[in-house]
Design a protein around this motif. Structure first.
Motif: not given
Length: 448
Positions: A356-368
């Motif tokens: 989760y820490a390498t994917s959904l956690a940071p990348v979701t915020w980046v994309l939004i």
């Protein structure tokens, strides 16, 4: 593409990114403090599974209101005033929770804390995206996630050290939130306003001054030109503009990713660590130790994500993370069901955290923070993040109830299925965004 020959003031960009990202620390604090405090709060307020879920989820209800306030005010008054207000709200609510004498007062204060967290969850990544050059934007926005996980780890360590201080230890756990909120408020006073917002409001000279600190004159002139071009046919941000058919593809992606980031189930692991390990016979000391281990793994793999998000890209990280989580949850469900050794369950819990820490956690915020047009970015981001907090409330409210009805292991089968569905959505709908300016991305996510 930005001119590769333009040099940037990396030290200054990092400085203002970290200050803005302290909003993430507040998010991490309130997110983690409940995990260590719940065993004490159950006794202090006589919580059943419904009240436990509602008390935990009341933060999310406040976050929803905070997002709505932040999205509109960010487009009208700028990013900086909202960041300062979120810090003040958080400081007051931290004190309020620490001194609460009834469950009602505590929940009201936690709701207020959520308003501050919700505002920061919109404005911190939004601000960082708008001041960052394209080549390092993903890494810089991920700094917000880094401060979040630092907040989680530090809070878990504080909870662990305070746990032996008697039945009132929870008051100190919540009261310590005053410290990071005061630091955040002080830091925000040093920030410039977002140059993209200034250009949108016609404050070209001020925007030029800020952009000169970030890059040089060529970068400033180029950025002003690109932003102005993107605003040529835009109007005042309204809900009608956000739901316009040209923006709907981006909005669908933003909302779906935000909901998926929560309903994937990982925040059950963060918020209910004690419940999960209590189910296999672990004592309170072991339960709180597991929260610290989770915090350490979370931090290490968030740093890995920051290194890879602008190299490997957003899409590959999201695909690997969502599929990996699906299989990790199947293992957690199986081992919880057979009441396996806590050490074995810990391995798969930490694996899930790492994924989760390498994917959904940071990348979701980046994309939004990336996929919406300049003129409605604040409002459109707020709608996506409101969806995220609604999903978070549903997740943390339902887990104690589901755990009582079908066993602690049962919900993890649901979360696994959601992760498979999320993987499929990302594979079909989400495009890569690394290395492109915010203005260039409008052509990828907006239908014409």
């Amino acid at each position: 593409m930005e001119n590769q020959n333009i040099s940037f003031n990396s030290r200054y960009i990092l400085f203002i990114s970290f200050i803005s990202a302290l909003g993430g620390y507040l998010f991490g604090f309130d997110f983690a403090v409940i995990s260590g405090a719940l065993p004490f709060l159950r006794t202090a307020f006589g919580l059943n599974e419904y009240w436990e879920g509602f008390l935990t989820g009341s933060l999310a209800l406040g976050c929803i209101l905070g997002c709505l306030i932040a999205g509109k005010s960010a487009d009208l008054y700028g990013r900086k005033p909202g960041l300062m207000l979120s810090a003040l709200i958080f400081a007051v609510s931290s004190a309020g929770m620490a001194f609460s004498n009834t469950l009602t007062v505590f929940i009201i204060m936690r709701f207020c804390a959520g308003i501050g967290v919700g505002m920061a969850s919109i404005l911190s990544p939004l601000y960082i995206a708008e001041i960052s050059p394209a080549a390092i934007r993903g890494r810089n926005v991920a700094i917000n996630q880094l401060t979040t996980v630092i907040g989680i780890l530090v809070t878990n360590l504080c909870n662990y050290s305070l746990a032996d201080n008697g039945s009132e230890a929870w008051r100190w756990m919540f009261g310590l939130g005053i410290v990071p909120s005061a630091l955040f408020f002080t830091g925000v006073t040093l920030l410039p306003e977002s140059p993209r917002w200034q250009i949108q409001k016609g404050l070209i000279d001020k925007a030029h001054q800020t952009l000169l600190k970030i890059g040089k004159d060529g970068f400033a002139v180029q950025t002003i030109k690109e932003v102005n071009k993107s605003l040529e046919h835009s109007s005042t941000p309204t809900l009608k503009a956000v739901f316009h058919k040209s923006v709907r593809p981006a909005l669908l992606i933003g909302i779906t990713l935000a909901v998926f980031q929560q309903l994937c189930g990982i925040n059950v692991v963060f918020n209910y660590t004690s419940t999960i390990f209590e189910a296999v016979g672990a004592d309170l000391d072991r339960q709180l130790f597991e929260t610290v281990a989770i915090g350490i793994v979370n931090l290490c793999f968030t740093v890995l994500a920051m290194w890879q998000v602008d190299k490997l890209g957003r899409r590959p990280l999201m695909l690997i993370g969502s599929l990996g989580l699906a299989f990790a949850y199947l293992a957690i469900a199986y081992f919880l069901n057979i009441k396996a050794n806590p050490n074995l369950i810990s391995i798969f819990v930490l694996l899930a955290i790492a994924l989760y820490a390498t994917s959904l956690a940071p990348v979701t915020w980046v994309l939004i923070s990336e996929i919406f047009p300049n003129h409605i970015r604040g409002l459109a981001s707020s709608i996506s993040v409101v969806s995220l907090w609604v999903a978070y409330f549903i997740l943390v409210f339902t887990f104690p109830i589901l755990a009582k009805l079908i066993g602690t292991y049962g919900p993890f089968y649901f979360y696994s299925a959601i992760c498979f569905a999320g993987w499929l959505f990302i594979k079909l709908k989400v495009k890569e965004t690394k290395g492109q300016t915010l203005e260039q991305l409008e052509n990828n996510f907006i239908s014409h």
